[in-house]
Design an enzyme around this catalytic site. Structure first.
Site, short mmCIF file in Angstrom:
data_model
loop_
_atom_site.label_atom_id
_atom_site.label_comp_id
_atom_site.label_asym_id
_atom_site.label_seq_id
_atom_site.Cartn_x
_atom_site.Cartn_y
_atom_site.Cartn_z
N GLY A 37 37.83 43.85 32.13
CA GLY A 37 38.29 43.69 33.50
C GLY A 37 37.30 44.27 34.50
O GLY A 37 37.65 44.53 35.65
N ASP A 71 34.39 38.51 42.06
CA ASP A 71 33.47 39.25 41.20
C ASP A 71 32.02 38.90 41.52
O ASP A 71 31.15 39.77 41.61
CB ASP A 71 33.75 38.92 39.72
CG ASP A 71 35.22 38.97 39.39
OD1 ASP A 71 35.97 39.65 40.12
OD2 ASP A 71 35.64 38.32 38.41
C1 GLA Z 1 39.45 37.95 37.68
C2 GLA Z 1 38.85 36.83 38.49
C3 GLA Z 1 38.77 37.24 39.97
C4 GLA Z 1 40.13 37.70 40.48
C5 GLA Z 1 40.72 38.75 39.54
C6 GLA Z 1 42.11 39.14 39.93
O1 GLA Z 1 38.60 39.05 37.67
O2 GLA Z 1 37.56 36.51 38.03
O3 GLA Z 1 38.29 36.17 40.74
O4 GLA Z 1 41.00 36.61 40.64
O5 GLA Z 1 40.72 38.31 38.19
O6 GLA Z 1 42.13 39.73 41.16
#
Ligand code: GLA
Length: 381
Positions: A114, A165
């Site tokens: 994450g 991200d």
């Molecule tokens: C993942 C996705 C992001 C966002 C997050 C939740 O990391 O790549 O774009 O949606 O989950 O906030």
């Protein structure tokens, strides 16, 4: 990187680029719904070295997973992490000729935690390949590379992503979080230096791994899109302009998703206000409220994340929440510096008592955006 490349290829890389992972302070599952988020670029990065393939097809090699993976996207089925590299090459080649390339990867962002190891990989690859083809790295190019990295992940790999991200990997600024508004496309650095006031941001990696190529992330996005369609708005964040009674007509899961997105956008704004006056207790409360919403409304948490957050809160954190897409990975806790050992110990003990793997706890500070580390020598021709 130079040594890894040299060992494998017998020559140095022509270009090396670096891109960071990210940790999102708040604003989770909002980017795909026209909302606000507040990530920071991690001080952990992935390095990508690029040079000629000296053959007919691209080659990719890495230390990313256990052992070394060697992959030839032209002749083998592309799967796993190397699909992200292949995806960037595919996206770049839609508009620009790139001769067969060797890509070497050294990753320091925990994979599947994450913390956006995937965006670190796609953005570093995009920056390196762009530099190798002779391109310069200005702000407009950074925006274009965000799009390339997003396309590589969502279209080529089939792992949907909302764009947060990649945006922070290419635009993050040390000492700040980046306020991203996905309705307007704007971004604004927000000073974020808890260490100056005696606090630390601790990542609590539960070491339960997630993958966005399985359906749960996509299911939640679809739920948000369905709620927006039922409300007749282009994306869920636009429902903030509707009378509060409008949500009452939605089916239960869509209503809960709408409550999450609208509430989370409000929490992002409140967090920015708290940061402006260095109200860290206020930030902490917002983090914990965000976690409750992700757990109870959108249902993207998991027992390990809930345990990490609850234990950190009890052990002296000002607040904590899961960070990233959910279903595993990391939580983030805002902790007085003097309490960080207590939080680490409490979470470690709670995980042992629950029979979970030992967590990995480490501090983070906002790091620097992607860059070319070794500038190109002779071009691809
Ligand atoms: C993942 C996705 C992001 C966002 C997050 C939740 O990391 O790549 O774009 O949606 O989950 O906030």
């Amino acid at each position: 990187m130079r040594d890894a490349y040299l060992d494998r290829r017998g020559e140095p890389p022509r270009v090396v680029a670096r891109a960071p992972g990210r940790v999102n302070i708040i604003g989770e599952h909002t980017d795909h719904s026209g909302g606000l988020c507040l990530p920071l670029a991690l001080d952990l990065s992935t390095w990508v070295g690029v040079g000629p393939a000296h053959g007919a097809s691209d080659t990719v090699a890495s230390d990313l997973e256990d052992g070394v993976v060697h992959h030839d996207p032209a002749t083998q089925r592309v799967g796993g992490w190397s699909a992200y590299v292949a995806g960037v090459l595919w996206a770049v080649r839609r508009t620009c000729e790139v001769p067969p390339v060797h890509v070497e990867v050294v990753g320091k962002v925990p994979v599947g935690a994450g913390l956006s190891s995937s965006a670190a990989l796609t953005c570093a690859t995009a920056v390196a390949v762009h530099a190798w083809t002779g391109g310069r790295l200005d702000e407009a190019v950074r925006d274009a590379l965000v799009e390339i990295a997003v396309a590589a992940e969502s279209v080529y790999v089939g792992a949907p992503t909302g764009g947060m991200d990649q945006a922070v990997a290419l635009h993050g600024v040390p000492g700040t979080a980046l306020l991203l508004d996905f309705a307007t496309g704007t971004r604004e650095p927000v000073p974020c230096t808890p260490d100056e006031d005696g606090f630390v941001l601790l990542v609590l990696d539960t070491r339960t791994r997630h993958t966005h190529t399985t359906g749960e992330y996509g299911d939640r996005r679809a739920l948000c899109a369905s709620a927006a369609a039922l409300l007749g708005v282009p994306h869920l964040s636009a429902a903030a302009g509707l009378p509060s009674s409008a949500l009452a007509g939605l089916p239960g899961p869509e209503r809960a998703a709408a409550r999450h997105v609208l509430g989370e956008n409000a929490r992002v704004r409140a967090t920015v206000d708290c940061l402006a006056v260095r109200d860290w207790h206020g930030v902490g409360m917002l983090l914990t409220a965000s976690h409750a919403s992700l757990r109870d409304e959108l249902k993207v948490s998991c027992p390990e994340l809930d345990l990490a957050v609850a234990t950190a809160d009890r052990a002296g954190a000002l607040g904590a929440r899961m960070t990233g897409g959910g279903f595993g990975g990391c939580a983030l806790a805002l902790v007085p510096k003097g309490r960080s050992a207590d939080v680490e110990q409490a979470v470690t003990e709670a995980f042992a008592a629950a029979g979970h793997r030992p967590p990995h706890v480490f501090p983070v500070v906002p790091g620097a955006r992607a860059e070319v580390v070794l500038a190109p020598g002779p071009g691809p021709t």
